[in-house]
Scaffold this motif. Sequence first.
Motif, mmCIF file in Angstrom:
data_model
loop_
_atom_site.group_PDB
_atom_site.id
_atom_site.type_symbol
_atom_site.label_atom_id
_atom_site.label_comp_id
_atom_site.label_asym_id
_atom_site.label_seq_id
_atom_site.Cartn_x
_atom_site.Cartn_y
_atom_site.Cartn_z
ATOM 1 N N SER A 126 32.639 52.258 40.107
ATOM 2 C CA SER A 126 33.820 52.899 40.704
ATOM 3 C C SER A 126 33.429 54.049 41.624
ATOM 4 C CB SER A 126 34.746 53.409 39.597
ATOM 5 O OG SER A 126 35.842 54.110 40.132
ATOM 6 N N GLN A 127 32.403 54.808 41.228
ATOM 7 C CA GLN A 127 31.947 55.928 42.059
ATOM 8 C C GLN A 127 31.217 55.454 43.306
ATOM 9 O OE1 GLN A 127 29.716 58.968 39.959
ATOM 10 N NE2 GLN A 127 30.849 58.585 38.053
ATOM 11 N N TRP A 128 30.467 54.367 43.172
ATOM 12 C CA TRP A 128 29.597 53.918 44.264
ATOM 13 C C TRP A 128 30.340 53.094 45.313
ATOM 14 C CZ3 TRP A 128 25.448 51.827 40.326
ATOM 15 C CH2 TRP A 128 24.874 52.914 39.664
ATOM 16 N N ILE A 129 31.493 52.544 44.949
ATOM 17 C CA ILE A 129 32.221 51.663 45.870
ATOM 18 C C ILE A 129 33.393 52.422 46.480
ATOM 19 C CG2 ILE A 129 33.634 49.586 46.040
ATOM 20 C CD1 ILE A 129 31.924 48.452 43.710
ATOM 21 N N ARG A 130 33.416 52.446 47.789
ATOM 22 C CA ARG A 130 34.527 53.086 48.506
ATOM 23 C C ARG A 130 35.186 52.122 49.508
ATOM 24 N NH1 ARG A 130 34.712 55.834 44.968
ATOM 25 N NH2 ARG A 130 34.301 58.061 44.708
ATOM 26 N N SER A 131 34.359 51.387 50.211
ATOM 27 C CA SER A 131 34.824 50.557 51.316
ATOM 28 C C SER A 131 34.389 49.112 51.106
ATOM 29 C CB SER A 131 34.244 51.088 52.628
ATOM 30 O OG SER A 131 34.304 50.133 53.654
ATOM 31 N N TYR A 132 35.031 48.213 51.829
ATOM 32 C CA TYR A 132 34.614 46.807 51.825
ATOM 33 C C TYR A 132 33.153 46.667 52.255
ATOM 34 C CZ TYR A 132 35.028 46.807 56.925
ATOM 35 O OH TYR A 132 34.866 47.079 58.273
ATOM 36 N N ARG A 133 32.652 47.670 52.980
ATOM 37 C CA ARG A 133 31.248 47.624 53.416
ATOM 38 C C ARG A 133 30.289 47.786 52.239
ATOM 39 N NH1 ARG A 133 33.827 50.808 57.320
ATOM 40 N NH2 ARG A 133 33.842 49.911 59.435
ATOM 41 N N ASP A 134 30.754 48.315 51.132
ATOM 42 C CA ASP A 134 29.914 48.508 49.949
ATOM 43 C C ASP A 134 29.822 47.247 49.091
ATOM 44 O OD1 ASP A 134 29.558 51.255 50.574
ATOM 45 O OD2 ASP A 134 31.502 51.717 49.643
ATOM 46 N N LEU A 135 30.539 46.213 49.493
ATOM 47 C CA LEU A 135 30.597 44.984 48.700
ATOM 48 C C LEU A 135 29.887 43.836 49.410
ATOM 49 C CD1 LEU A 135 34.337 45.220 47.598
ATOM 50 C CD2 LEU A 135 32.310 45.821 46.260
ATOM 51 N N PRO A 136 29.323 42.899 48.657
ATOM 52 C CA PRO A 136 29.219 42.925 47.198
ATOM 53 C C PRO A 136 28.173 43.931 46.724
ATOM 54 C CG PRO A 136 28.035 41.044 48.068
ATOM 55 C CD PRO A 136 28.726 41.684 49.242
ATOM 56 N N LEU A 137 28.388 44.468 45.538
ATOM 57 C CA LEU A 137 27.411 45.362 44.911
ATOM 58 C C LEU A 137 26.858 44.657 43.685
ATOM 59 C CD1 LEU A 137 27.775 49.168 44.398
ATOM 60 C CD2 LEU A 137 26.785 47.745 42.614
ATOM 61 N N ARG A 138 25.526 44.574 43.590
ATOM 62 C CA ARG A 138 24.887 43.823 42.504
ATOM 63 C C ARG A 138 23.806 44.672 41.844
ATOM 64 N NH1 ARG A 138 24.991 39.926 46.957
ATOM 65 N NH2 ARG A 138 26.350 38.134 46.453
ATOM 66 N N VAL A 139 23.945 44.922 40.548
ATOM 67 C CA VAL A 139 22.905 45.628 39.796
ATOM 68 C C VAL A 139 22.582 44.833 38.531
ATOM 69 C CG1 VAL A 139 23.505 47.921 40.653
ATOM 70 C CG2 VAL A 139 24.589 47.063 38.560
ATOM 71 N N ASN A 140 21.387 45.035 38.029
ATOM 72 C CA ASN A 140 20.924 44.370 36.809
ATOM 73 C C ASN A 140 20.057 45.351 36.036
ATOM 74 O OD1 ASN A 140 20.183 41.915 35.104
ATOM 75 N ND2 ASN A 140 18.165 42.591 35.800
#
Length: 512
Positions: A126-140
């Motif tokens: 939630s903190q790291w995503i602001r805009s459609y440009r931040d997507l997709p976000l993938r962490v493992n």
Amino acid sequence: MSEDQDLGITQSKIHNTGEWYAEVVQKAELANYGPEGMSGFIVTRPRAYGLWERVQSYLDTRFKQTGVQNAYFPLFIPEGYLEREKEIVEGFDPEVAWVEQAGRNELEERLAVRPTSESIIAPYLSQWIRSYRDLPLRVNQWTSVVRWEATETKPFFRTKEFLWQEGHTAHATRADAWAETMRRLNQYESTYEDLLAIPVLQGAKPEHDKFPGADTTTTVEALMPDGKSVQGATSHYLGTEFADAFDITYTDTDETSRVAHTTSWGLSWRALGALIMTHSDNQGLVLPPTVAPEQVVIVPIWQTETKERVLEYAEDVANNLDDAGIRVELDDRDDQNPGFKFNEWELKGVPLRAEIGPDEATEGTVTLIHRPDGESITAERSEIVETVQEQFDAVYAKLYAAAEETLNSNIRIAETRSELLGTIGQHGGYVKTPWCGDEGCETAIKDEIAAEIVMVPISSDEDDEQDTTDENMGVNNDTTVESNEKSLDLTDSTCVVCDNPAFKTAYFAKSY
């Protein structure tokens, strides 16, 4: 008991599977049980951890090739974080371990020992995503989790603490998130089939057995030689429930705020349990060359007058294989005879044994023995690297073929309740039946024979990203499903338990 007897496996894989499995795990130096008073925990020995590292390397490479970055999140989760997602709390509450005191001080808020990480990762997405440009976000993250199992535990299959990876992603659309869900499921399928030599079936969990809070849970299922199923890995389309609970939103191109669609997916060291159970035999562990700590063991066989010549030749072969990147062990111990060495390395699962005696040293050859079945191959010294690599492929093919035969011969169809109960009771394996979709019908079978619905097929049109409107996305409602060349036509079918119209195909099985 002699040293040779101590090396041997005393239990039968067919007749005493549980005892046999425990004996293989301990005698092949894979694990020890945890300290007294800590039932359900194990100590993972270097040989088993090496197997896990190869699984990890295989998957980690593929994750990173598809945009995933590794991260690490805290072991402890504040109780308030868990409570923000109601279904997580309800789903895991019986298995959660809590920390209520630190040192001599009582904590103001209880901390859960991570049973899964959606509730600690989602707030940061939630903190790291602001805009459609931040997507997709993938962490493992590669980590361990704790689930205080009340059921009987078994090393690697079911322990209170276990190693796993858990991936978490956020996407702009349902279609993108579903594509991600299936991408990871396919990678898990590849891990089993292309690394561990275990064929699997893809499907979805029934609605009542999906991951807490998920829209759809997909699974790969592996059939063990004793007829029980193993949930090999799961990939969850979480929908927007977690995003709503943790405010994972983004500003779209039209400046509108929208809720993200999220996924999570994981594979644990249960894969090691499936590996051990599937391929091993009454002589001990059997491993495919892809993951074996030692792919080849060279056992020189000499008499006093030939020792120097044989050892020099064996060392030269070992160096040649090592230079080619093959994991090779030269067992030149002089305090053990060749027979003892053969038994010890068979117990430890080395896929290929190279025997070198005076004849081989004189003739410029190497005798290669396949671990699974004892097949013997004579290799020319000048072609040893190429021949060994060819034999790796041959050993892998043997292991996969045997596991595939077990799977294919143990998928059966039942169209009545008595057929379902009788088939599972007599044969085990998977039994495909028409099912109405009611959990109560599964419960009735589970109460009678301890079998459950391990999966329902994923309909073919779910892979089409344009078709994403079904309320129960990913769960097949088609009238005909093809799987392993055995089809079940649901046209005009009724549920095997309640006789109401059947809309789904259910795979029943006993499971680990």
